[in-house]
Write a protein that holds these residues in place. Structure first.
Motif, mmCIF file in Angstrom:
data_model
loop_
_atom_site.group_PDB
_atom_site.id
_atom_site.type_symbol
_atom_site.label_atom_id
_atom_site.label_comp_id
_atom_site.label_asym_id
_atom_site.label_seq_id
_atom_site.Cartn_x
_atom_site.Cartn_y
_atom_site.Cartn_z
ATOM 1 N N MET A 1 6.941 7.139 -30.450
ATOM 2 C CA MET A 1 7.950 6.214 -30.920
ATOM 3 C C MET A 1 8.109 5.068 -29.917
ATOM 4 S SD MET A 1 11.947 6.942 -31.869
ATOM 5 C CE MET A 1 12.497 6.962 -30.167
ATOM 6 N N THR A 2 8.242 3.858 -30.408
ATOM 7 C CA THR A 2 8.411 2.696 -29.547
ATOM 8 C C THR A 2 9.893 2.385 -29.384
ATOM 9 O OG1 THR A 2 6.299 1.780 -30.264
ATOM 10 C CG2 THR A 2 7.860 0.263 -29.230
ATOM 11 N N THR A 3 10.299 2.168 -28.139
ATOM 12 C CA THR A 3 11.694 1.883 -27.810
ATOM 13 C C THR A 3 11.861 0.406 -27.470
ATOM 14 O OG1 THR A 3 11.927 4.114 -26.895
ATOM 15 C CG2 THR A 3 13.600 2.496 -26.274
ATOM 16 N N THR A 4 12.930 -0.203 -27.963
ATOM 17 C CA THR A 4 13.224 -1.590 -27.604
ATOM 18 C C THR A 4 13.616 -1.648 -26.137
ATOM 19 O OG1 THR A 4 13.976 -2.099 -29.842
ATOM 20 C CG2 THR A 4 14.687 -3.572 -28.090
ATOM 21 N N TYR A 5 13.043 -2.614 -25.418
ATOM 22 C CA TYR A 5 13.259 -2.695 -23.977
ATOM 23 C C TYR A 5 13.370 -4.160 -23.555
ATOM 24 C CZ TYR A 5 12.783 -1.606 -19.046
ATOM 25 O OH TYR A 5 13.019 -1.477 -17.702
ATOM 26 N N PRO A 6 14.246 -4.486 -22.573
ATOM 27 C CA PRO A 6 15.179 -3.626 -21.845
ATOM 28 C C PRO A 6 16.203 -2.966 -22.767
ATOM 29 C CG PRO A 6 14.914 -5.752 -20.731
ATOM 30 C CD PRO A 6 14.287 -5.888 -22.080
ATOM 31 N N PHE A 7 16.741 -1.837 -22.309
ATOM 32 C CA PHE A 7 17.636 -1.064 -23.159
ATOM 33 C C PHE A 7 18.901 -1.849 -23.494
ATOM 34 C CE2 PHE A 7 15.665 2.448 -20.488
ATOM 35 C CZ PHE A 7 14.689 2.739 -21.418
ATOM 36 N N ALA A 8 19.495 -2.490 -22.456
ATOM 37 C CA ALA A 8 20.742 -3.240 -22.636
ATOM 38 C C ALA A 8 20.992 -4.046 -21.375
ATOM 39 C CB ALA A 8 21.909 -2.290 -22.898
ATOM 40 N N GLU A 9 21.944 -4.965 -21.445
ATOM 41 C CA GLU A 9 22.357 -5.688 -20.239
ATOM 42 C C GLU A 9 22.984 -4.682 -19.279
ATOM 43 O OE1 GLU A 9 22.805 -8.799 -17.697
ATOM 44 O OE2 GLU A 9 22.081 -9.140 -19.734
ATOM 45 N N PRO A 10 22.544 -4.655 -18.003
ATOM 46 C CA PRO A 10 23.101 -3.683 -17.056
ATOM 47 C C PRO A 10 24.605 -3.837 -16.892
ATOM 48 C CG PRO A 10 21.147 -4.747 -16.151
ATOM 49 C CD PRO A 10 21.509 -5.495 -17.397
ATOM 50 N N ASP A 11 25.277 -2.716 -16.703
ATOM 51 C CA ASP A 11 26.706 -2.700 -16.446
ATOM 52 C C ASP A 11 26.901 -2.486 -14.948
ATOM 53 O OD1 ASP A 11 29.430 -2.443 -16.444
ATOM 54 O OD2 ASP A 11 29.462 -0.436 -17.321
ATOM 55 N N GLY A 12 27.016 -3.588 -14.195
ATOM 56 C CA GLY A 12 27.149 -3.479 -12.745
ATOM 57 C C GLY A 12 25.962 -2.750 -12.146
ATOM 58 N N LEU A 13 26.248 -1.681 -11.398
ATOM 59 C CA LEU A 13 25.185 -0.888 -10.772
ATOM 60 C C LEU A 13 24.935 0.423 -11.497
ATOM 61 C CD1 LEU A 13 26.098 -1.443 -7.007
ATOM 62 C CD2 LEU A 13 24.322 -2.580 -8.350
ATOM 63 N N THR A 14 25.495 0.564 -12.697
ATOM 64 C CA THR A 14 25.262 1.774 -13.479
ATOM 65 C C THR A 14 23.801 1.859 -13.870
ATOM 66 O OG1 THR A 14 27.504 1.678 -14.359
ATOM 67 C CG2 THR A 14 25.922 3.055 -15.541
ATOM 68 N N PHE A 15 23.219 3.046 -13.697
ATOM 69 C CA PHE A 15 21.813 3.237 -14.034
ATOM 70 C C PHE A 15 21.715 3.937 -15.384
ATOM 71 C CE2 PHE A 15 17.517 5.196 -13.143
ATOM 72 C CZ PHE A 15 16.848 3.997 -13.273
ATOM 73 N N ASP A 16 21.077 3.289 -16.331
ATOM 74 C CA ASP A 16 21.012 3.776 -17.703
ATOM 75 C C ASP A 16 20.386 5.181 -17.749
ATOM 76 O OD1 ASP A 16 20.249 4.160 -20.508
ATOM 77 O OD2 ASP A 16 20.690 2.027 -20.735
ATOM 78 N N PRO A 17 21.079 6.165 -18.347
ATOM 79 C CA PRO A 17 20.563 7.542 -18.390
ATOM 80 C C PRO A 17 19.271 7.679 -19.189
ATOM 81 C CG PRO A 17 22.515 7.322 -19.783
ATOM 82 C CD PRO A 17 22.405 6.056 -18.987
ATOM 83 N N ARG A 18 18.928 6.656 -19.985
ATOM 84 C CA ARG A 18 17.690 6.761 -20.762
ATOM 85 C C ARG A 18 16.455 6.781 -19.862
ATOM 86 N NH1 ARG A 18 19.501 2.469 -25.359
ATOM 87 N NH2 ARG A 18 20.763 1.768 -23.595
ATOM 88 N N TYR A 19 16.560 6.204 -18.666
ATOM 89 C CA TYR A 19 15.425 6.277 -17.742
ATOM 90 C C TYR A 19 15.130 7.723 -17.354
ATOM 91 C CZ TYR A 19 15.360 1.203 -17.043
ATOM 92 O OH TYR A 19 15.253 -0.158 -17.231
ATOM 93 N N ALA A 20 16.182 8.476 -17.060
ATOM 94 C CA ALA A 20 15.995 9.883 -16.695
ATOM 95 C C ALA A 20 15.425 10.677 -17.865
ATOM 96 C CB ALA A 20 17.310 10.491 -16.240
#
Length: 395
Positions: free
Chosen positions: A1-20
């Protein structure tokens, strides 16, 4: 499955859990970027190191090509060191590498320490609240790289606009980015011309001599290298000073450990480099020039791959407690400065400046704290990197 990337505009220094999630379940994931189509996204440390260091992954192959990317412009700049493979990259890197050795950087430490103290005195004199970005994050790395390269620091409005353009994704239009880039190139070309009229012993003067007397690089490469050093030499450090202090001041129990001395500060800075995501998304694409097998799967010849350094720096196969900020972490094989051929040329300079900034702040202001609610800190948006636009502090 292909995912749209970047996932979203970063929220400060929060690291998107989708990377994990991807690193665990699909470490070589198919992603669709805003322009240029689909690419592979690598998130495991071993794979990221391979993509960054293996000559079968080419940066030069992206020049002039409609490759997957986050901005609409196609990059046609073949003279940029960022877009070169060996041996061209090696030729240019050798011309400036001596200015950034551990010894040469340590020679600069007293100047950086004195400048940091001067800037913090100015911040103290203004009294709380005071903006860390204006008082320290910008002027410290800007002044040091200007003095090293030989650029008048009073011209910083010119090259700061060019730096903003270089790192903009949606914050500026393509036309605005192009105009600011052209202005910065014209400015650097003017400094090169000045060196020919009046030779200097700074780094830019040495590059002009290498061009005129040794024919070691072309005129276009000379100007491009000057621009690259100027922008890269302050932009990321500027943002990381703010990022690091935000991280420490929102964890007030952690900063005390860094007041134990230079070794504690050095270890802490390395851990903050590992832990904090600087990039808003994965970095520069590379093209496989032949089939390459990674731990997450096969990248076929001609396919593009991007890497998430931040995801790699939290790989649980390498780092114990990867999502924890452990400031006295003993072993820290992070890739915050990249890896391989394009490992950040100014890594030692950035380390030194960050150590001086963070260590001096925590020592000079034992009761330092945010002057606003963490949720009210304004962050850069529409850019390739993260950082606070201002960081209001009190003490």
């Amino acid at each position: 499955m292909t995912t749209t990337y970047p996932f979203a505009e970063p929220d400060g220094l929060t690291f998107d859990p989708r990377y994990a999630e991807l690193r665990r379940e699909e470490p070589l994931a198919r992603v669709a970027l805003p322009y240029g189509g689909e690419a592979w996204l690598a998130t495991r440390l071993d794979d990221v190191r391979t993509v960054l260091a293996d000559p079968r992954f080419s940066r030069a192959a992206t020049v002039g090509a409609d490759v997957p990317r986050v901005r609409p412009e196609i990059d046609h700049e073949s003279a940029s060191i960022l877009n070169m493979d060996a041996p061209e990259h090696t030729r240019l890197r050798k011309l400036v590498a001596r200015a950034f050795t551990v010894r040469r950087v340590e020679d600069l430490r007293p100047r950086a320490a004195a400048l940091t103290a001067e800037l913090l005195d100015g911040m103290r004199a203004e009294g709380p609240p005071a903006d860390l970005v204006a008082h320290l994050s910008v002027p410290l790395p800007v002044t040091i790289i200007c003095e090293l390269l030989g650029v008048p620091v009073q011209d910083r409005d010119i090259f700061r606009a060019g730096a903003d353009a270089a790192l903009s994704t949606t914050a500026m239009t393509a036309q605005e980015r192009g105009a600011a880039r052209d202005a910065l190139i014209t400015y650097m070309a003017g400094l090169v011309a000045q060196r020919r009229e009046e030779p200097t012993d700074d780094l830019l003067g040495a590059l002009v001599t290498a061009r005129d007397e040794g024919d070691a690089l072309s005129e276009r490469e000379l100007v491009g290298l000057g621009v690259g050093i100027l922008v890269a030499g302050h932009e990321t450090t500027m943002n990381m000073i703010g990022n690091m202090m935000f991280a420490l001041l929102t964890r007030p129990d952690r900063g005390a450990a860094l007041r134990e001395g230079p070794e504690a500060v050095a270890r802490g800075v390395e851990e903050l480099l590992r832990f904090l995501p600087l990039g808003a998304s994965a970095g520069f694409p590379r093209i496989a020039i032949e089939d390459v097998e990674l731990s997450g799967g096969l990248v076929a010849a001609g396919e593009a791959v991007v890497v998430s350094v931040a995801a790699a720096n939290r790989d649980p196969e390498v780092f114990e407690g990867p999502d924890q900020l452990i400031l006295d972490r003993a072993e820290n094989r992070h890739v915050a400065f990249g890896h391989g051929l394009h490992h950040c040329l100014g890594a030692q300079l950035a380390r030194m400046e960050l150590q001086e900034a963070v260590g001096s702040l925590l020592t000079a202001f034992p009761d330092l704290r945010l002057a606003v609610d963490p949720a009210d800190v304004p962050w850069r948006t529409g850019a390739l990197v993260r950082g606070p636009k201002e960081l209001s502090l009190s003490w």
